[in-house]
Design an enzyme around this catalytic site. Sequence first.
Site, short mmCIF file in Angstrom:
data_model
loop_
_atom_site.label_atom_id
_atom_site.label_comp_id
_atom_site.label_asym_id
_atom_site.label_seq_id
_atom_site.Cartn_x
_atom_site.Cartn_y
_atom_site.Cartn_z
N ASP A 57 28.56 50.36 23.87
CA ASP A 57 29.10 50.64 22.55
C ASP A 57 27.89 50.78 21.60
OD1 ASP A 57 30.86 51.12 20.47
OD2 ASP A 57 32.17 49.46 20.98
N GLU B 273 43.37 48.67 7.97
CA GLU B 273 43.26 48.13 9.33
C GLU B 273 42.44 49.12 10.13
OE1 GLU B 273 46.97 47.74 11.38
OE2 GLU B 273 47.75 49.66 10.68
#
Length: 660
Positions: free
Chosen positions: A239, A444
């Site tokens: 990542d 979110e």
Amino acid sequence: MQEKERAKQRAKELVSQMTVEEMASQLRYDAPAIERLGIPAYNWWNEGLHGVARAGTATVFPQAIGLAATFDTQLIHRTADIIATEARAKYNAAVKEGDRDIYKGLTLWSPNINIFRDPRWGRGHETYGEDPFLTAALGVAFVKGLQGDGEYLKCAACAKHFAVHSGPEALRHEFDAQASEKDMEETYLPAFKELVTKAGVEGVMGAYNRVNGEPACASPSLQKRLRGEWKFDGYFVSDCWAIRDFHEHHMVTKTAPESAALAIKNGCDLNCGNTYLHLLTALREGLIEEADIRQAAERVMTTRFRLGLFDRTEYDNIPYSVVACEEHREAALQAARESMVLLKNNGILPLKASEKVAVIGPNADSRDVLLGNYNGTPKKYTTVLEGIYERVGMERVLYSQGCHLYKEKVENLAMVQDRLSEAVTTAKESDVVILCLGLDAGLEGEEGDAGNAYASGDKADLELPAAQRKLLDAILAVGKPVIVVSMTGSAINLSRAQKSADAVIQAWYPGGEGGRAVAELIYGDYSPSGKLPVTFYAKTDDLPPFTDYSMKNRTYRYFQGTPLYPFGFGLSYTTFTYEACIREHCLYVKVANTGNMDSGEVVQVYAENRLCGFTRIFIPAGTVQTTSFPLEEMNLKTEKRLLVGGIGYQPEKLLSISLY
């Protein structure tokens, strides 16, 4: 298989001609050209979660959680195939212009198959929900659609984030996710295993956090599963900037060269970030061997060969005109229709077009709420308000924003709740109210997204923002019929709406023209058939601490309380009856549409407390459809019965079939 072996051999031959400096350079996500070997620059970083992302115009499908609500593997496969087609078209066009920038390549870092174990996790809407079986089935369909079945990969899919990764976002760079062997086997690993062994996913991305003490991007334990047990032979990517966390946050190493060495020696081939700039230093310091760099280089070059980046392929002539074309946008609209979940209906729906409606709420005319995150730019936007305008005409519609999405006022110089009186007036002037509430990807999302709780991306609780709660109460108090349209990527507390509104619709983040699908549902142009891929809880107090990765009291499989809406739940405009029997090692399910409207239906099969089979079928009114499920595909263990139905995980209401 032969083409993969040829690609491996070609990669090995090409890498053998590179210097160690050149090999190391190809392990960066922004790999530079090696002109003497005819290797062009290539940027590995591209996104295709629900459409080609971050590179301009593309077809924008519903966010992944909405796609999951379709329970439709064929639709997911077609969605991914369209994404791959548009990615190829955009890549072909970019290369002709000499553009090899980020978000222009064919290695799409999708799908996100982490388990949405806690509704507070900000990135949960990127996933296919809380169930490992559903996640695996949809993930396999997506990967196969994205990669195609030609001589070359159409695009290279990437299963992320391996593994045991679902928040908290604010702690992800330093957090150690502790998971038992039981939870690893039953929850966190199954989808990854399926994508490797059944879909042949080309890439796997490691997570930021540690897993049982080991950094996920340099975990011997996880690599033992991935490359050992499952025989994964694609490329593994970190990542972005996760390897830097080894020495800056996890404190498992002291220096960048040590972090680079730890990652490459534990299976990480490609670095999204810049820590692999230190690989040559690690080599000089004796922390790694040249063979480590060579192995990683061969793996990443194999993927480039499999994509046909050095050859002519059947995809080279895909024209730019396919990008966001009418056919693709219609497919996205159909996905939005199938994703809509009707949670309550006291008979008010479908509405009559003759009624005067007030469309109210911060998400009624929001373009942002259509998109989710990791999104492209739609060719055409249709908000809920615009969809209703198109369906019944502007003259029969009143509109008020009602409130800001999360602030206490819309205009800075105004008093608090400055749109509330207008909203109440429009409600009083109407026959029925369509109240569009919820969140968006700024509230979110991923760590650092604007507007969310402390820039962490996660939700603090399951409640709507305070301004929206006040708006809901005020509109309900008017006394007119109210249809609540919830547009979120996760479970929120809809108890007030469930108790007092006349209808409740969960619309997710429905894509570029998703507002049209909402309007069509409200006016009965189709029957809703989406099902919840997550449990909707009544309150945060029902859940364990967010940082607790034990599955105890989480998701429908282990939750000990009473949910607001169960996993798999979703109403229809028609009615169904079920019959089921087992014969010749197969479960046969007969479903009759006993109502007056054609409708899709999702047949769900549970092995006591876990989903073990599902299929979406279309049943015209007054007809019967029969579908079957081979028992050998259900991975049955000690279960004594199967539960069958279309109303979600409600054991006492499902048809019970004995296995003995």
